[in-house]
Design an enzyme around this catalytic site. Structure first.
Site, mmCIF file in Angstrom:
data_model
loop_
_atom_site.group_PDB
_atom_site.id
_atom_site.type_symbol
_atom_site.label_atom_id
_atom_site.label_comp_id
_atom_site.label_asym_id
_atom_site.label_seq_id
_atom_site.Cartn_x
_atom_site.Cartn_y
_atom_site.Cartn_z
ATOM 1 N N CYS A 26 -3.940 -12.878 -10.323
ATOM 2 C CA CYS A 26 -2.643 -12.993 -9.658
ATOM 3 C C CYS A 26 -1.578 -12.404 -10.584
ATOM 4 O O CYS A 26 -1.849 -12.090 -11.744
ATOM 5 C CB CYS A 26 -2.310 -14.446 -9.328
ATOM 6 S SG CYS A 26 -2.169 -15.515 -10.770
ATOM 7 N N CYS A 29 -1.000 -13.985 -13.916
ATOM 8 C CA CYS A 29 -1.893 -13.562 -15.001
ATOM 9 C C CYS A 29 -1.290 -12.371 -15.744
ATOM 10 O O CYS A 29 -1.332 -12.309 -16.988
ATOM 11 C CB CYS A 29 -3.258 -13.190 -14.442
ATOM 12 S SG CYS A 29 -4.151 -14.533 -13.653
ATOM 13 N N ASP A 446 12.909 10.311 4.705
ATOM 14 C CA ASP A 446 12.498 11.676 4.412
ATOM 15 C C ASP A 446 12.756 12.517 5.669
ATOM 16 O O ASP A 446 12.901 11.964 6.772
ATOM 17 C CB ASP A 446 11.019 11.696 4.036
ATOM 18 C CG ASP A 446 10.477 13.106 3.902
ATOM 19 O OD1 ASP A 446 11.063 13.888 3.138
ATOM 20 O OD2 ASP A 446 9.488 13.429 4.589
#
Length: 758
Positions: A26, A29, A446
């Site tokens: 996760c 971590c 864009d």
């Protein structure tokens, strides 16, 4: 190809070291590893959970020493494998993790159904028990609460070693507490309780919570699986970019011979040959030959660029026609293509810091539950209750706090929203989009392939006196059919049945000519067609008007006399103007960001209703523009479809990719829009907001249930069946509230989103 050391040009005394970190489950971590590394003297570290790469600026630490520090934090590390290298193209740890979770989820779900039914029956109706009933329940529950739940236990153990807690900690303790309490009931021999009536049976039912332990495991595994799958798709952006690079290059030797070698072995100042259809292996300068080059991968420009001797070319672009000899000026990590890969990696690092809502709740909720359980157990001991009674109260608090509905709140809403979104052509890839969508105030588009169709088409045909438009288009098509230029393709498509041409001649950079029906026809730049002779005012007016709109204009001459003008442009999508108007009604600012020229960009912006235009920007400049908006406090959503949009989509707070676009854009985006109609953009934002509202409602209910039930358990008043029924009702509320998203759909323009999200 490994690249453990990268010099940082801005820090002469430091080295940049990159490590591949495995074992992280996760984003918490990643923060833990980052915190551990940053405690070292002279070290600045950033850990990207999305790519599982730790980037470290270190003045004196060796790579092996840094790997040891990561391992001390409970994870594994090794020198980074470049995503653009051959070894890194197929690496997908998130996909492997998702497959592992899916196997555990399937086994747990299959066993959970009979376990839940039998546990409820045996708890309420002791007379239904038979010899060995406890062993049957244990056999059904054991694979779920051991093997299937192991990913939660491993994270919880790692947290314990680091003196921290997360949602996995509460999940693990809840599963183990429910299992322990249940096993003490089902395996310890007890005489069936004598009951008289249904109500007494309810009040005296045994404490069998195996279905709670199994249910939590199933629900949370489902959430982790969908999260891992979403991260796998996000990481595909880097693999798609790597696949675009040239794998081999044809080097030109001093004696004129050619040698094919891996592109990674190419050196600066070496000359290499690129033929039609091949990818240019490195940045360089053309020394011989002319060719049309598709630069859309780097610039987003739909129209190919003609390369001549002394022109610069960029690695990763494709030669469409002709043969080029190029002298390499930048190779490997120094090319613009490699810089684009780094842009996506760095932008995804910003995504990794976004946490799920449930994790943020758990940061406070988990320690509070443990504290309440400890205080309750101590209070019962002080009051004179025996150790068994105090222990049962502690277990009661932990069981009732077990986040069944809390673990179901987010994945259930995501699953329903994903199903409804798929019906509408909208795919929400992960939790980050939901957390971001509520604060989006700026939408950046864009141009090529997003607001426009992404292919050149004939827009207008103008004929001089004595000729008609159909004749001009037919004659031009007859000559252009022999050309491979993008403008020629558009003209031929507009008149697909040309007459035969002879004596065809192509003049590089100017145009083409040939004989059609005994007449000399030329098609090309107006300056080449007209030269110093007189220009028909009608044709000149058509030229000026077309160029003012940013369109490409070619003249057609018949027997040396300019007789027609044809304008070619990338057509704007029919749905673009309505989509922009819908976004502006929602109070959102819209911006056009493109690699195309200023005139073309402003023409498209005026046509669709966009006020702000940023043109002539390469991918890194797009990222800078997005980041500039974010630095000014704006929350930016980016809509794009091209390879060159990948870094900008990853850098934006929210990325939306047109589904028919490239794998790079789709991999870097948070929301994928399958339908080509731009009306789906505001609809996707509405669906994401509705989903976020549903998740928040689910979390408030689930969290509120725990808060209300914990004092009951701490007071020793926990009844197994009542608690089980309350948990079931809590889960039922979460499920039914999530299912309301199935009714999401397009709404009349006069209505707002509020009534959809309630």
């Amino acid at each position: 190809m490994t690249a453990p050391l990268v010099e940082d040009a801005g820090l002469a005394s430091e080295r940049r070291i990159q490590l591949d970190v495995t074992g992280m489950s996760c984003a918490a971590c990643a923060r833990r590893v980052e915190k551990k590394l940053n405690k070292l003297p002279g070290v600045r570290a950033s850990v990207n959970f999305a790519t599982r790469v730790a980037t470290i600026d270190s003045a004196g630490m060796a790579t092996d020493e840094l790997c040891q520090v990561v391992e001390q934090a409970g994870y594994q590390a090794a020198p980074h494998t470049d995503a653009a290298g051959d070894e890194g193209v197929d690496r997908d740890p998130d996909a492997d993790h998702a497959r592992s979770l899916l196997r555990r989820l399937i086994v747990a779900a299959v066993l959970f159904v009979p376990l839940a039914d039998l546990s409820t029956v045996f708890a309420i109706v002791p007379s239904a028990r038979f010899p060995g009933w406890g062993y049957l329940l244990t056999a059904l529950a054991a694979p779920i609460v051991t093997w299937a739940a192991w990913p939660f236990y491993s994270v919880a153990l790692r947290n314990a070693r680091q003196h921290t807690a997360s949602m996995e900690t509460l999940i693990s303790v809840g599963i183990l507490a429910a299992t322990t309490w249940s096993l003490s009931t089902v395996l310890v021999h007890q005489e069936p309780r004598a009951t008289h009536g249904v109500w007494q049976a309810i009040l005296n039912s045994d404490a069998i919570y195996l279905e709670v332990a199994a249910g939590v495991t199933v629900f949370v595994l489902a959430g982790r699986f969908f999260e891992a799958r979403a991260k796998s798709k996000a990481g595909s952006a880097l693999r798609a970019l790597a696949a675009l690079g040239a794998k081999n290059v044809t080097v030109l030797l001093p004696d004129g011979a050619e040698l094919v070698m891996p592109a990674g072995e190419l050196k600066k100042q070496q000359r290499f040959v690129v033929r039609p259809g091949e990818t240019i292996a490195a940045d360089g300068v053309v020394v011989d030959g002319t060719a049309a080059i598709d630069t859309s991968a780097m610039t987003g420009e739909a129209k190919p660029v003609r390369a001549h001797p002394d022109a610069t070319v960029v690695g990763g672009t494709v030669v469409l026609d002709g043969r080029l000899t190029v002298e390499a000026t930048a190779v490997g990590a120094d090319t613009q293509f490699a810089a684009m890969v780094r842009l996506v990696e760095e932008a995804q690092a910003q995504k990794a810091r976004a946490q799920r809502l449930a994790d943020r709740i758990a940061a406070v909720f988990v320690p509070a539950v443990f504290a309440i359980a400890a205080v309750a157990g101590t209070a019962w001991l002080i009051s004179g209750a025996g150790p068994d009674r105090a222990f049962s109260v502690v277990l009661g608090v932990l069981v009732i706090a077990c986040p069944c509905a809390l673990g179901l709140a987010t994945p259930m809403a995501m699953m329903v929203a994903s199903g409804r979104g798929a019906q509408l052509g909208i795919f929400i890839k992960g939790y980050r989009a939901l957390e971001t969508i509520r604060s989006v105030d700026t939408v950046v588009f864009d141009k090529t392939g997003t607001l426009t169709l992404g292919q050149l088409t004939v827009n207008t045909v103008t004929a001089a006196s004595g000729h008609d438009c159909d004749e001009i288009l037919e004659l031009a098509s007859a000559v252009e059919v022999a050309s491979e230029h993008a403008v020629a393709t558009a003209i031929v498509a507009a008149s697909p049945n040309p007459v035969p041409v002879s004596d065809f001649v192509a003049v590089a950079g100017c145009g083409v000519s040939g004989v059609v029906a005994d007449r000399r026809i030329a098609v090309g730049k107006p300056s080449w067609i007209v030269g110093d002779s007189w220009t028909d005012p009608v044709l000149e007016s058509a030229r000026l008007e077309g160029e003012s709109r940013g369109e490409t204009v070619v003249f057609v001459s018949i027997d040396g006399v300019a007789s027609g003008a044809i304008t070619i442009a990338d057509k704007v999508k029919d749905s673009a103007a309505d989509a922009i108007a819908a976004l502006r009604r929602r109070g959102l600012r819209t911006i056009l960001l493109t690699g195309d020229n200023q005139a073309a960009a402003e023409a498209v912006a005026a046509q669709v209703g966009i006020d702000t235009v940023v043109a002539d920007v390469l991918p890194d400049a797009k990222v800078d523009a997005i980041q500039g908006l974010r630095d000014r406090g704006q929350t930016v959503a980016m809509v794009g479809d091209g390879i060159n949009d990948g870094p900008a989509l990853a850098c934006a707070d929210l990325g939306l990719a047109i589904g028919r676009g490239t794998d790079v854009a789709i991999g870097a985006a948070d929301i994928i829009l399958v339908r080509d109609s731009l009306d789906i953009v505001p609809q996707a934002l509405d669906l994401a907001r509705a989903t976020l509202r549903t998740i928040k409602t689910n979390l408030v209910w689930a969290f509120g249930y725990n808060v209300a039930a914990i004092p009951v358990a701490a007071a020793g008043l926990l009844n197994p069946l009542v608690a089980g029924a309350a948990m079931a009702f809590s889960s039922f509320f979460v499920v039914s509230n999530s299912l309301r998203l199935r009714n999401f759909g397009p709404q009349p323009q006069s209505k707002t989103l509020s009534h959809l999200e309630g």
